[in-house]
Structure formats: structure tokens, C-alpha cells
Design a protein around this motif. Structure first.
Motif, PDB file in Angstrom:
ATOM      1  N   LYS A  91      33.600  -2.201  28.153  1.00 13.81           N
ATOM      2  CA  LYS A  91      34.727  -2.061  28.794  1.00 13.81           C
ATOM      3  C   LYS A  91      35.750  -1.607  28.085  1.00 13.81           C
ATOM      4  CE  LYS A  91      37.859  -6.017  30.629  1.00 13.81           C
ATOM      5  NZ  LYS A  91      37.960  -7.502  30.459  1.00 13.81           N
ATOM      6  N   ALA A 129      29.619  -4.744  36.350  1.00 17.17           N
ATOM      7  CA  ALA A 129      29.930  -6.142  36.601  1.00 17.17           C
ATOM      8  C   ALA A 129      29.434  -6.689  37.907  1.00 17.17           C
ATOM      9  CB  ALA A 129      31.246  -6.437  36.647  1.00 17.17           C
ATOM     10  N   LYS A 165      21.800  -5.960  32.198  1.00 27.28           N
ATOM     11  CA  LYS A 165      22.651  -6.724  31.506  1.00 27.28           C
ATOM     12  C   LYS A 165      21.938  -7.441  30.372  1.00 27.28           C
ATOM     13  CE  LYS A 165      25.301  -7.493  35.761  1.00 27.28           C
ATOM     14  NZ  LYS A 165      25.944  -8.576  36.838  1.00 27.28           N
ATOM     15  N   TYR A 167      28.899  -5.875  26.216  1.00 27.94           N
ATOM     16  CA  TYR A 167      29.992  -5.921  27.118  1.00 27.94           C
ATOM     17  C   TYR A 167      31.369  -5.249  26.551  1.00 27.94           C
ATOM     18  CZ  TYR A 167      27.449  -8.070  30.828  1.00 27.94           C
ATOM     19  OH  TYR A 167      26.492  -8.183  31.588  1.00 27.94           O
TER      20      TYR A 167
END
Length: 244
Positions: free
Chosen positions: A177, A202, A162, A173
Motif C-alpha cells: 500500500k 484488495a 493474500k 500489506y
């Protein structure tokens, strides 16, 4: 069966079905998803591992065996075991092993990373590449990796991570996504399966949190390296050598 056991079994079955279905396109999609950076990440990891001739390793969630093969070639003579729960992934991996005539050096096992079918203190290295975020209980997997390496042996995890700095974090992100599942749909004919990847990330711990987990189970000299702006991370820990 307890609620926790049911959740564990459900995750295990779901992830297994995902990888069974994407196995034929797995290598191509890895190149596309990571912009081929996964090869550079693995090269960096191998440098940090500094394998010696004759070293042995078990590669968990070995998939199509790219890392297993890299370690076999680095060791030269050491026995390698690749373990994965997906027969289809292992089949692709075995085809690669046969192409390089390494069947005598590499053994593939269909099994559960949370319950390794190996004795204590067997391997010089235990590795897991892009698989830890997919297991139902990552702490249990790390404990199993620690169990099967020799005292002084190395536990190694290469995984997506991350990023923490903007605007790169937001772009990353959004890509994971919204764009990634679309690529899976177009290129691999698998939308739901590639939708799983951002969902798995996540819930996965960040780089420093995972390093803390390494330390909490007793691994020593833990190192955590951010890769490509933090989109991936390498974690290394050493099993305590009580004779030192």
C-alpha cells in the motif's frame, strides 16, 4: 449499456492504460517488486505443469512473454499463443521472441481474455500469470480458459495472493500500500499506475476462495499452492476428460 457493462468497460480501459504506460519498465519493476521471487514462482509452476515435448498452450495476459517463452522452450516444438490487450507489452514480448529466434513457434495476439478468439478444445494448457486480478470478470476468464483447453488439459493461474499469518500479513500489506507506489514513482516515473496494484489485490479472492471458484466452474483435481508465505499462489485445475 447496463451499469455492469459500464463498470466492466471502465475497468478494462483503466487497466489497459496502466499497462500501456508501464510496459518499458515492466520487467525491471517485476524484479524489484517481488525481490526477484517471481522467477522462482514461475520455475515451481513449470515443474508442476510437467509439459511434454509438443504440448501446446495459450498464455493469457502474457505481458512481455517471459512465461510464454518458458513454455515454448519446455515444449520444444509445440505451438504457443500469447494473448494480451496491451500493444506496448506485446511489442516488448516480440523483441524477446525474436532475440531467441522463436517466431515460428510463438504467435502473439492482441485480444480480450474474457472472449478468446480460439476454438474449443484447442490447447493442452491455458495459463495466466499475474493477470487474473486485473480482469473485469475473473470467472468468465477462467471459463474461457477451460473452454479452449482439451479434455484432460490444464488451467493454470499464477498470481499474487493474500498472506494469512501475522506479523507477515501486516508487513506485506504495508509494503503493497505504501512502499510499492513510491517505488513506481521513483524508478518508473509512474505513481498512479503502481498504486493500482494494491487496489487490485484488495478485491481479489484469497487462495482458498479462488480454489473454490476453480471447482465451481467444473475444473477437476484442483490444487492451490501458497508461495513465499502466501504472497503469491499457484492454482491448477484439470478440464474433465469425459472419455476416461
Amino acid at each position: 449499456m447496463s451499469e455492469r457493462d459500464t463498470k466492466t468497460e471502465n475497468k478494462y480501459s483503466h487497466v489497459q492504460s496502466v499497462f500501456e504506460s508501464i510496459a518499458p519498465k515492466y520487467d525491471v519493476m517485476n524484479d524489484i517488486i517481488s525481490f526477484r521471487r517471481h522467477k522462482a514462482w514461475r520455475k515451481f509452476t513449470m515443474k508442476k505443469m510437467a509439459m511434454k515435448p509438443g504440448d501446446t498452450a495459450v498464455d493469457l495476459c502474457c505481458g512481455t512473454c517471459d512465461w510464454t517463452l518458458s513454455m515454448a522452450e519446455a515444449s520444444g516444438t509445440g505451438q504457443m499463443v500469447g494473448l494480451d490487450f496491451s500493444p506496448n507489452m506485446l511489442k516488448v514480448g516480440m523483441d524477446k521472441i525474436k532475440a531467441r529466434h522463436l517466431e515460428d513457434q510463438i504467435t502473439l495476439v492482441q485480444g480480450d481474455a474474457m472472449n478468446l478468439p480460439f476454438e474449443d478444445n484447442r490447447f493442452d494448457y491455458a495459463t495466466i500469470g499475474f493477470g487474473l486480478r486485473n480482469v473485469p470478470d475473473l470467472v468468465q476468464v477462467l471459463k474461457e480458459m477451460q473452454r479452449v483447453v482439451k479434455p484432460g488439459g490444464m488451467v493454470v493461474c499464477l498470481e499474487v495472493s493474500k498472506p494469512t499469518w501475522q506479523p507477515f500479513k501486516g508487513i506485506y500489506y504495508s509494503y503493497f500500500k505504501y512502499i510499492l507506489p513510491g517505488l513506481g514513482k521513483v524508478l518508473a516515473k509512474r505513481y498512479e499506475q503502481y498504486k493500482w496494484l494494491p487496489e487490485s489485490l484488495a478485491l481479489f479472492p484469497g487462495r482458498e476462495e479462488l480454489a473454490s471458484i476453480f471447482r465451481s466452474i467444473g475444473l477437476q483435481n484442483v490444487e492451490a499452492y501458497p508461495l513465499t508465505g502466501g504472497v503469491a499462489a499457484l492454482h491448477i485445475g484439470i478440464k474433465e476428460n469425459r472419455h476416461v
